[in-house]
Design an enzyme around this catalytic site. Sequence first.
Site, PDB file in Angstrom:
ATOM      1  N   ARG A  34       0.825  -1.213   0.000  1.00  0.00           N
ATOM      2  CA  ARG A  34       0.000   0.000   0.000  1.00  0.00           C
ATOM      3  C   ARG A  34       0.861   1.266   0.000  1.00  0.00           C
ATOM      4  NH1 ARG A  34      -5.027  -1.714   3.969  1.00  0.00           N
ATOM      5  NH2 ARG A  34      -6.485  -2.150   2.283  1.00  0.00           N
ATOM      6  N   LYS A 191     -13.513 -14.882   8.146  1.00  0.00           N
ATOM      7  CA  LYS A 191     -14.912 -14.881   8.582  1.00  0.00           C
ATOM      8  C   LYS A 191     -15.936 -14.746   7.470  1.00  0.00           C
ATOM      9  CE  LYS A 191     -14.430 -13.198  13.248  1.00  0.00           C
ATOM     10  NZ  LYS A 191     -14.679 -12.052  14.125  1.00  0.00           N
ATOM     11  N   GLY A 339      -5.644  -6.655   1.912  1.00  0.00           N
ATOM     12  CA  GLY A 339      -4.348  -6.611   2.591  1.00  0.00           C
ATOM     13  C   GLY A 339      -3.641  -7.959   2.629  1.00  0.00           C
ATOM     14  N   GLY A 362     -11.927  -4.422   1.872  1.00  0.00           N
ATOM     15  CA  GLY A 362     -13.373  -4.209   1.975  1.00  0.00           C
ATOM     16  C   GLY A 362     -13.901  -3.324   0.851  1.00  0.00           C
TER      17      GLY A 362
HETATM   18  C1  3PG Z   1      -8.697  -2.199   4.830  1.00  0.00           C
HETATM   19  O1  3PG Z   1      -7.637  -2.677   5.244  1.00  0.00           O
HETATM   20  O2  3PG Z   1      -9.570  -2.877   4.266  1.00  0.00           O
HETATM   21  C2  3PG Z   1      -8.878  -0.730   4.923  1.00  0.00           C
HETATM   22  O3  3PG Z   1      -7.709  -0.097   5.319  1.00  0.00           O
HETATM   23  C3  3PG Z   1     -10.048  -0.368   5.800  1.00  0.00           C
HETATM   24  O4  3PG Z   1      -9.809  -0.734   7.125  1.00  0.00           O
HETATM   25  P1  3PG Z   1     -11.035  -0.923   8.133  1.00  0.00           P
HETATM   26  O5  3PG Z   1     -11.752  -2.163   7.691  1.00  0.00           O
HETATM   27  O6  3PG Z   1     -10.431  -1.055   9.503  1.00  0.00           O
HETATM   28  O7  3PG Z   1     -11.933   0.271   8.006  1.00  0.00           O
END
Ligand code: 3PG
Length: 383
Positions: A34, A191, A339, A362
Amino acid sequence: VIKMTDLDLENKRVLIRQDLNVPVKDGKVTSDARIRAALPTIKLALEANAKVIVMSHLGRPTEGEYAEEFSMQPVANHLSESLGQDVPLIKDWLEGVDVEAGQLVIVENVRFNNGEKKDDEALAQKMAALCDVFVMDAFGTAHRAQASTHGVAKFAPVACAGPLLAAELEALEKALATPARPMAAIVGGSKVSTKLTVLESLSDKVDQLIVGGGIANTFLAAAGFPVGKSLYEEDLLSQAKALMEKTNIPLPEDVVVATEFSATAEAVVKDAKDVGPDDMILDIGPKAAAALSALLEDAQTIIWNGPVGVFEFDQFGEGTKALSLAIANSDGFSIAGGGDTLAAVDKYDIAEQVSYISTGGGAFLEFVEGKVLPAVAMLESRA
Ligand code: 3PG
């Protein structure tokens, strides 16, 4: 939307929201995908001689509290090294930040501020007051309507899309509008609860849906297989069952189990039907890996989010490795996001062979579902 590349940034205070939410261990960044993706935007702003302030969240700290484990310091250190210039970390920043033209500072984790997650307007206004131009470049957090992604874009004098955000949206739109068929999706990770809606929406869109990781455990349990002490979600069994009735979801024929969750745990391959009461399923087995890889052979579009095993531990990484290689060898258009997925792409060294790598986890999934990303919607309304 307005694009950063269309604006003159000379001497302007430019606040860039990036997604620098990277894994950190012992004060060091362990996967910098990232950060690498964010660098071109930072460089553009520096080259334009702007006064550059970068902000991001890291992890999920308790809001309103400083916690060293969630500090942006490791990211600041990593950025300094990558750019070959000092990148100071500003801890108290909401009342104003000093930065010279052609310089870059990074501010401390936005989630240390009360009101970040609920998109508090007073907080967003303070952020907006730091800048002349707000650049939303955090595709990975564009699905969150939070003060640093959405609220600030409402109040900043000018709000625009950064090059990374713009490129992500363009590439995903192009790939998903009329995907080449057959289309397959691999959804792994721990999950089902966090991915149920995407699984449901993908089941209507793709020709082959593949699940792995803890998600597959819930499907195995729903199909009546023993899962021992594996991570699975009891309350989602009926939903998993319903999805399996509607869509063909292949279950792993064999699995890799251990009796403890650790880097030194002994990995044992078992048939899925032979999982014992003390076993934890930590990867798919070799037969399953071969069968699932074969399902990807003809795919012309592959969407991948989430590993199929605990690949951080080498002995439970063979399943994810096999699927990574199947994706790498595919001649279809492949898109990977998330990630952990990016960490797997790095670990198995397939970045060159994946057609498009998204920095979103997400956000990537919500985009695939066809949902509106609130931070993008705000940029649209500002334009
Ligand atoms: C992720 O890693 O999907 C984003 O950085 C968002 O993080 P979060 O789900 O903690 O909002």
